[in-house]
Design a protein around this motif. Structure first.
Motif, mmCIF file in Angstrom:
data_model
loop_
_atom_site.group_PDB
_atom_site.id
_atom_site.type_symbol
_atom_site.label_atom_id
_atom_site.label_comp_id
_atom_site.label_asym_id
_atom_site.label_seq_id
_atom_site.Cartn_x
_atom_site.Cartn_y
_atom_site.Cartn_z
ATOM 1 N N GLU A 1 -5.945 10.930 -14.342
ATOM 2 C CA GLU A 1 -4.516 10.716 -14.068
ATOM 3 C C GLU A 1 -4.307 9.403 -13.311
ATOM 4 O O GLU A 1 -3.414 8.610 -13.636
ATOM 5 N N LEU A 2 -5.143 9.132 -12.330
ATOM 6 C CA LEU A 2 -5.032 7.887 -11.560
ATOM 7 C C LEU A 2 -5.342 6.676 -12.433
ATOM 8 O O LEU A 2 -4.699 5.627 -12.290
ATOM 9 N N LYS A 3 -6.293 6.799 -13.350
ATOM 10 C CA LYS A 3 -6.590 5.686 -14.261
ATOM 11 C C LYS A 3 -5.374 5.365 -15.127
ATOM 12 O O LYS A 3 -5.089 4.190 -15.392
ATOM 13 N N ALA B 1 -6.625 3.230 -2.276
ATOM 14 C CA ALA B 1 -8.070 3.108 -2.474
ATOM 15 C C ALA B 1 -8.808 4.363 -2.041
ATOM 16 O O ALA B 1 -9.773 4.778 -2.692
ATOM 17 N N ARG B 2 -8.356 4.987 -0.965
ATOM 18 C CA ARG B 2 -9.054 6.193 -0.492
ATOM 19 C C ARG B 2 -8.932 7.326 -1.501
ATOM 20 O O ARG B 2 -9.906 8.025 -1.782
ATOM 21 N N LEU B 3 -7.750 7.499 -2.065
ATOM 22 C CA LEU B 3 -7.563 8.546 -3.064
ATOM 23 C C LEU B 3 -8.351 8.225 -4.326
ATOM 24 O O LEU B 3 -8.991 9.099 -4.916
ATOM 25 N N GLN B 4 -8.338 6.966 -4.727
ATOM 26 C CA GLN B 4 -9.085 6.539 -5.910
ATOM 27 C C GLN B 4 -10.576 6.777 -5.722
ATOM 28 O O GLN B 4 -11.257 7.284 -6.612
ATOM 29 N N MET C 1 0.842 -1.174 0.000
ATOM 30 C CA MET C 1 0.000 0.000 0.000
ATOM 31 C C MET C 1 0.882 1.231 0.000
ATOM 32 O O MET C 1 1.925 1.251 0.629
ATOM 33 N N LYS C 2 0.473 2.240 -0.719
ATOM 34 C CA LYS C 2 1.218 3.493 -0.767
ATOM 35 C C LYS C 2 0.338 4.594 -0.206
ATOM 36 O O LYS C 2 -0.849 4.626 -0.466
ATOM 37 N N LEU C 3 0.932 5.468 0.567
ATOM 38 C CA LEU C 3 0.211 6.585 1.148
ATOM 39 C C LEU C 3 0.393 7.804 0.266
ATOM 40 O O LEU C 3 1.508 8.138 -0.122
ATOM 41 N N VAL C 4 -0.700 8.436 -0.075
ATOM 42 C CA VAL C 4 -0.659 9.666 -0.842
ATOM 43 C C VAL C 4 -1.290 10.747 0.008
ATOM 44 O O VAL C 4 -2.393 10.577 0.509
ATOM 45 N N VAL C 5 -0.591 11.851 0.201
ATOM 46 C CA VAL C 5 -1.125 12.986 0.941
ATOM 47 C C VAL C 5 -1.562 14.011 -0.077
ATOM 48 O O VAL C 5 -0.798 14.384 -0.962
ATOM 49 N N LEU C 6 -2.793 14.450 0.034
ATOM 50 C CA LEU C 6 -3.357 15.363 -0.939
ATOM 51 C C LEU C 6 -3.701 16.671 -0.259
ATOM 52 O O LEU C 6 -4.440 16.694 0.715
ATOM 53 N N ASN C 7 -3.102 17.761 -0.714
ATOM 54 C CA ASN C 7 -3.441 19.105 -0.257
ATOM 55 C C ASN C 7 -4.139 19.810 -1.398
ATOM 56 O O ASN C 7 -3.628 19.827 -2.512
ATOM 57 N N VAL C 8 -5.291 20.375 -1.120
ATOM 58 C CA VAL C 8 -6.047 21.077 -2.147
ATOM 59 C C VAL C 8 -5.913 22.570 -1.895
ATOM 60 O O VAL C 8 -6.243 23.065 -0.827
#
Length: 73
Positions: free
Chosen positions: A40-42, A53-56, A1-8
């Motif tokens: 982009e994720l696709k 999965a959470r980001l997706q 699993m990879k963690l992605v941190v997303l700042n908007v």
């Protein structure tokens, strides 16, 4: 699993703070417009990357919301 941190960023100013990586970490930063995130994720998925999965799910929900809003116009 990879963690992605997303700042908007909600205003017109894009801030890119300096990364503070731990020893051995290798993180490539990629800034993507929110309305292009799902596509982009696709593309990453097609290339064999493992997606968080959470980001997706967030990206899929946002894309669906955008589609619903535009279909009502």
């Amino acid at each position: 699993m990879k963690l992605v941190v997303l700042n908007v960023t909600l205003d017109d100013k894009l801030e890119l703070p300096e990364q503070k990586l731990e020893q051995g970490e290798s993180i490539v930063r990629k800034v993507v417009e929110l309305n292009k995130l799902y596509d982009e994720l696709k593309e990453y998925d097609k290339k064999g990357f493992v997606l968080d999965a959470r980001l997706q799910h967030f990206a899929a929900g946002f894309a669906l919301g955008q589609k619903l809003v535009s279909s009502k116009k």
